[in-house]
Design an enzyme around this catalytic site. Structure first.
Site, mmCIF file in Angstrom:
data_model
loop_
_atom_site.group_PDB
_atom_site.id
_atom_site.type_symbol
_atom_site.label_atom_id
_atom_site.label_comp_id
_atom_site.label_asym_id
_atom_site.label_seq_id
_atom_site.Cartn_x
_atom_site.Cartn_y
_atom_site.Cartn_z
ATOM 1 N N PRO A 50 0.925 -1.338 -0.089
ATOM 2 C CA PRO A 50 -0.042 0.136 -0.024
ATOM 3 C C PRO A 50 0.993 1.256 -0.037
ATOM 4 O O PRO A 50 0.434 2.431 -0.319
ATOM 5 C CB PRO A 50 -0.784 -0.231 1.408
ATOM 6 C CG PRO A 50 -0.556 -1.449 2.014
ATOM 7 C CD PRO A 50 0.571 -2.079 1.458
ATOM 8 N N GLU A 65 1.481 -7.863 8.794
ATOM 9 C CA GLU A 65 1.718 -6.577 9.141
ATOM 10 C C GLU A 65 2.593 -5.946 8.210
ATOM 11 O O GLU A 65 2.395 -4.664 7.795
ATOM 12 C CB GLU A 65 2.086 -6.150 10.452
ATOM 13 C CG GLU A 65 1.285 -6.866 11.540
ATOM 14 C CD GLU A 65 -0.199 -6.240 11.758
ATOM 15 O OE1 GLU A 65 -0.531 -5.097 11.511
ATOM 16 O OE2 GLU A 65 -0.904 -7.109 12.059
ATOM 17 N N ARG A 83 -2.008 -7.952 -20.878
ATOM 18 C CA ARG A 83 -2.742 -7.825 -21.908
ATOM 19 C C ARG A 83 -1.839 -6.805 -22.994
ATOM 20 O O ARG A 83 -2.444 -6.582 -24.164
ATOM 21 C CB ARG A 83 -3.896 -7.015 -21.526
ATOM 22 C CG ARG A 83 -4.817 -7.734 -20.621
ATOM 23 C CD ARG A 83 -5.946 -7.006 -20.095
ATOM 24 N NE ARG A 83 -7.104 -6.965 -21.103
ATOM 25 C CZ ARG A 83 -7.206 -5.967 -21.720
ATOM 26 N NH1 ARG A 83 -6.677 -4.910 -21.807
ATOM 27 N NH2 ARG A 83 -8.259 -5.945 -22.599
ATOM 28 N N ASP A 118 -9.771 -0.330 -25.331
ATOM 29 C CA ASP A 118 -9.973 -0.256 -23.921
ATOM 30 C C ASP A 118 -10.129 0.870 -23.148
ATOM 31 O O ASP A 118 -9.287 1.884 -23.568
ATOM 32 C CB ASP A 118 -9.343 -1.318 -23.327
ATOM 33 C CG ASP A 118 -9.730 -2.641 -23.657
ATOM 34 O OD1 ASP A 118 -10.906 -2.962 -23.990
ATOM 35 O OD2 ASP A 118 -8.535 -3.583 -23.527
HETATM 36 CL CL1 6GU Z 1 0.018 -3.817 -3.192
HETATM 37 N N1 6GU Z 1 -0.577 -4.505 -0.849
HETATM 38 C C1 6GU Z 1 -1.457 -4.575 0.194
HETATM 39 N N2 6GU Z 1 -1.124 -5.679 1.073
HETATM 40 N N3 6GU Z 1 -2.653 -3.759 0.113
HETATM 41 C C2 6GU Z 1 -2.731 -3.094 -0.884
HETATM 42 C C3 6GU Z 1 -2.001 -3.092 -2.020
HETATM 43 C C4 6GU Z 1 -0.865 -3.769 -1.942
HETATM 44 N N4 6GU Z 1 -2.349 -2.046 -2.773
HETATM 45 C C5 6GU Z 1 -3.396 -1.296 -2.230
HETATM 46 N N5 6GU Z 1 -3.575 -2.191 -0.868
#
Ligand code: 6GU
Length: 238
Positions: free
Chosen positions: A89, A116, A153, A168
């Site tokens: 994230p 975590e 793709r 697309d």
């Molecule tokens: Cl790439 N990993 C995780 N664990 N959560 C996420 C993510 C990635 N992208 C958005 N949320």
């Protein structure tokens, strides 16, 4: 192209390997996808991949050692350098442009984290950290599948025709135009006349206008970023 994925849940990847377009791409040898078990790179007899976080109270953290062992044994042994992606994230937010860039690499490696997080020192051997959006998932496996499906793709031969990739949503910064199939009259709803006309140039302009209007209505944020060409400007003022 070669893709290697390092994960503690190899079975999750059956979802992308065994269905549809990706399965066909593997069969046609357009891509080779290797799913590797992170446990095979552990150094202790219990094959431990995570331990409690230093500092306490924060759950489990994935060990750096198995990733580094994989790096030493696999990545450093190649004469080309595979490009290492860490889905997280905290990464750059994934989109079609990033997928297009990743699709140019000879070999990609995905490090899937869980719990975590992953020991911060793993980031030293990562080329790019990628997030699939501003929400949190419990592991990198599903994001890895999203990234793989999107970038494949773009590989020549994976999708039936090049124009379907080009038309697309997002390819040209616009949403895709509307599609219709038989019957011509479905519960009183008609297929637009022009699509039945056989006039390819008028159909092309009609679809372009549909794409433009859909984007304005549904994704104004995309539309304001789009640089319109002369034809697109003309279509909109008509
Ligand atoms: Cl790439 N990993 C995780 N664990 N959560 C996420 C993510 C990635 N992208 C958005 N949320």
């Amino acid at each position: 192209m070669k893709i290697s994925v390092l994960t503690i849940f190899p079975g999750m990847f059956d979802i992308i390997r065994n269905y549809g377009v990706i399965k066909k791409a593997i069969e046609k040898k357009l891509v080779e996808i290797d799913i590797l078990n992170l446990r095979d790179y552990t150094t202790d007899k219990h094959k431990v991949t995570d331990k409690p976080s230093y500092g306490g109270e924060n759950g489990m953290v994935m060990l750096a050692e198995p990733f580094y062992r994989f790096y030493d044994e696999y990545i450093l042994s190649k004469n080309h350098k595979p490009y290492v992606v860490l889905p997280s994230p905290q990464g750059e937010v994934f989109n079609n442009d990033l997928a297009f860039e990743l699709a140019k690499k000879e070999e990609l490696v995905f490090f899937c984290g869980r719990y975590e997080g992953i020991d911060e020192r793993v980031r030293k051997i990562v080329d790019k950290e990628v997030s699939i959006g501003d929400y949190v998932l419990t592991g990198g496996e599903i994001p890895t599948m999203v990234i793989i499906e999107t970038l494949l793709r773009f590989l020549p031969g994976v999708i039936g025709s090049k124009t379907s990739v080009e038309n697309d949503s997002f390819y040209n910064g616009l949403l895709d135009y509307s599609h219709y199939t038989k019957p011509q009259n479905f519960r009183g709803m008609q297929v637009p006349e022009i699509l039945l006309s056989g006039d390819h140039e008028r159909i092309r302009i009609f679809r372009k206008k549909d794409s433009l209007l859909k984007t304005i209505l549904k994704r104004p944020d995309l539309f304001i970023k789009k640089e319109l060409d002369e034809e697109e400007k003309k279509i909109l003022v008509e």
